[in-house]
Motif scaffolding. Structure first.
Motif, PDB file in Angstrom:
ATOM      1  N   TRP A 227      33.542 156.120  20.338  1.00 26.54           N
ATOM      2  CA  TRP A 227      32.603 157.156  20.532  1.00 26.54           C
ATOM      3  C   TRP A 227      31.607 156.862  19.134  1.00 26.54           C
ATOM      4  CZ3 TRP A 227      32.305 158.339  25.384  1.00 26.54           C
ATOM      5  CH2 TRP A 227      33.656 158.548  25.637  1.00 26.54           C
ATOM      6  N   GLY A 228      30.028 156.769  19.830  1.00 28.58           N
ATOM      7  CA  GLY A 228      28.988 157.245  18.784  1.00 28.58           C
ATOM      8  C   GLY A 228      28.812 158.760  18.483  1.00 28.58           C
ATOM      9  N   GLY A 229      29.141 159.628  19.603  1.00 24.69           N
ATOM     10  CA  GLY A 229      29.199 161.311  19.688  1.00 24.69           C
ATOM     11  C   GLY A 229      29.931 161.717  19.939  1.00 24.69           C
ATOM     12  N   ILE A 230      30.451 163.532  20.009  1.00 20.64           N
ATOM     13  CA  ILE A 230      31.053 164.126  20.565  1.00 20.64           C
ATOM     14  C   ILE A 230      31.076 165.451  20.084  1.00 20.64           C
ATOM     15  CG2 ILE A 230      33.308 164.441  21.275  1.00 20.64           C
ATOM     16  CD1 ILE A 230      33.832 162.191  18.484  1.00 20.64           C
ATOM     17  N   THR A 231      30.199 166.077  21.701  1.00 18.97           N
ATOM     18  CA  THR A 231      30.144 167.169  22.067  1.00 18.97           C
ATOM     19  C   THR A 231      30.477 167.788  23.032  1.00 18.97           C
ATOM     20  OG1 THR A 231      27.213 166.717  21.508  1.00 18.97           O
ATOM     21  CG2 THR A 231      28.173 168.395  22.418  1.00 18.97           C
TER      22      THR A 231
ATOM     23  N   ARG B 204      27.755 158.081  23.837  1.00 25.87           N
ATOM     24  CA  ARG B 204      28.323 159.244  23.523  1.00 25.87           C
ATOM     25  C   ARG B 204      29.265 160.136  24.382  1.00 25.87           C
ATOM     26  NH1 ARG B 204      23.586 163.449  22.964  1.00 25.87           N
ATOM     27  NH2 ARG B 204      24.718 163.868  21.606  1.00 25.87           N
ATOM     28  N   VAL B 205      29.950 161.319  24.320  1.00 23.43           N
ATOM     29  CA  VAL B 205      30.704 161.294  25.583  1.00 23.43           C
ATOM     30  C   VAL B 205      30.176 163.513  25.318  1.00 23.43           C
ATOM     31  CG1 VAL B 205      32.078 161.408  23.736  1.00 23.43           C
ATOM     32  CG2 VAL B 205      33.242 161.867  25.881  1.00 23.43           C
ATOM     33  N   LEU B 206      30.139 163.893  26.096  1.00 21.07           N
ATOM     34  CA  LEU B 206      30.289 165.506  26.344  1.00 21.07           C
ATOM     35  C   LEU B 206      31.240 165.802  27.159  1.00 21.07           C
ATOM     36  CD1 LEU B 206      28.299 168.211  26.052  1.00 21.07           C
ATOM     37  CD2 LEU B 206      27.937 168.060  28.524  1.00 21.07           C
TER      38      LEU B 206
END
Length: 225
Positions: free
Chosen positions: A87-91, A66-68
């Motif tokens: 990428w499993g999650g992108i915030t 997960r990337v911020l």
């Protein structure tokens, strides 16, 4: 003999919580200006893409990280992250409502439309400094692209993010062996020293060639496991 100058066209101008933000078009290029300071434009995007790639590469083969991303900007970092299925999650944390609007239904939507429709993407309207101090969420990578560098901040309040205390907050939202990647317009040996002193390891600097002038910089550091 008269000379005609290509004057940028102002598409939107707003007063935000941290001053004036302006979206301009200069030929085919869109530009974001904050309090009279040029932030970024759509002319290239190489730096933003390398920022995301450098963080991902430093994570080796970690599954679905997960990337911020700190700062939506013109959307290149978000779009590039969303284009990579690893990428499993992108915030994305963006403090200026105007910038978010320019992406949702404005001139910058062409850059980010697909990424915003991606189920992995979340946009958070908040000041990144507050967010890293308050969120209970954690990430494998934190990509900072909210200033022109640790020593050239857009607003005075951002300066604390690059201090020992600010970096401790960044480390707080990173999982063990998580990666911090910081974009800068110029190298900063002082910031590298602060990263080491804040407890980060494997601190290094990567140069990004640009069409004209000195290379851009990505500072990389790893939170100890």
């Amino acid at each position: 003999m008269s000379t005609t100058y290509d004057i940028p066209e102002v598409l939107d101008r707003r007063e935000g919580p941290h001053g004036e933000v302006v979206l301009r078009r200069h030929g085919s290029v869109l530009q974001i200006i904050a309090n009279g300071c040029f932030l970024m434009d759509t002319s290239d995007g190489r730096s933003e893409r390398l920022l995301v790639d450098a963080a991902l590469n430093a994570l080796d083969d970690r599954p679905a990280p997960r990337v911020l991303i700190g700062g939506l900007g013109v959307g290149f970092s978000l779009a590039h992250a969303a284009a990579n299925p690893r990428w499993g999650g992108i915030t994305v944390v963006e403090r200026e409502r105007a910038v978010i609007d320019w992406h949702l239904d404005g001139p910058l939507s062409g850059v980010s439309r697909d990424a915003l429709a991606d189920g992995r993407t979340q946009i958070v309207e908040a000041d990144l400094v507050d967010y890293v101090n308050e969120t209970s969420d954690t990430f494998d990578a934190l990509c900072l692209d909210i200033d022109n560098g640790p020593g050239w901040t857009v607003t005075d309040g951002n300066a604390g993010l690059y201090s020992m205390a600010g970096l401790a907050s960044c480390a707080r939202v990173l999982r063990p062996d998580g990666v911090l990647a910081v974009w800068s317009a110029q190298p900063s040996p002082e910031f590298e020293g602060t990263l080491w002193n804040a407890g980060f390891r494997h601190v290094r600097t990567e140069e990004i060639p640009v069409a004209r002038g000195v290379p851009d910089i990505v500072h990389l550091a790893v939170r100890p496991g």
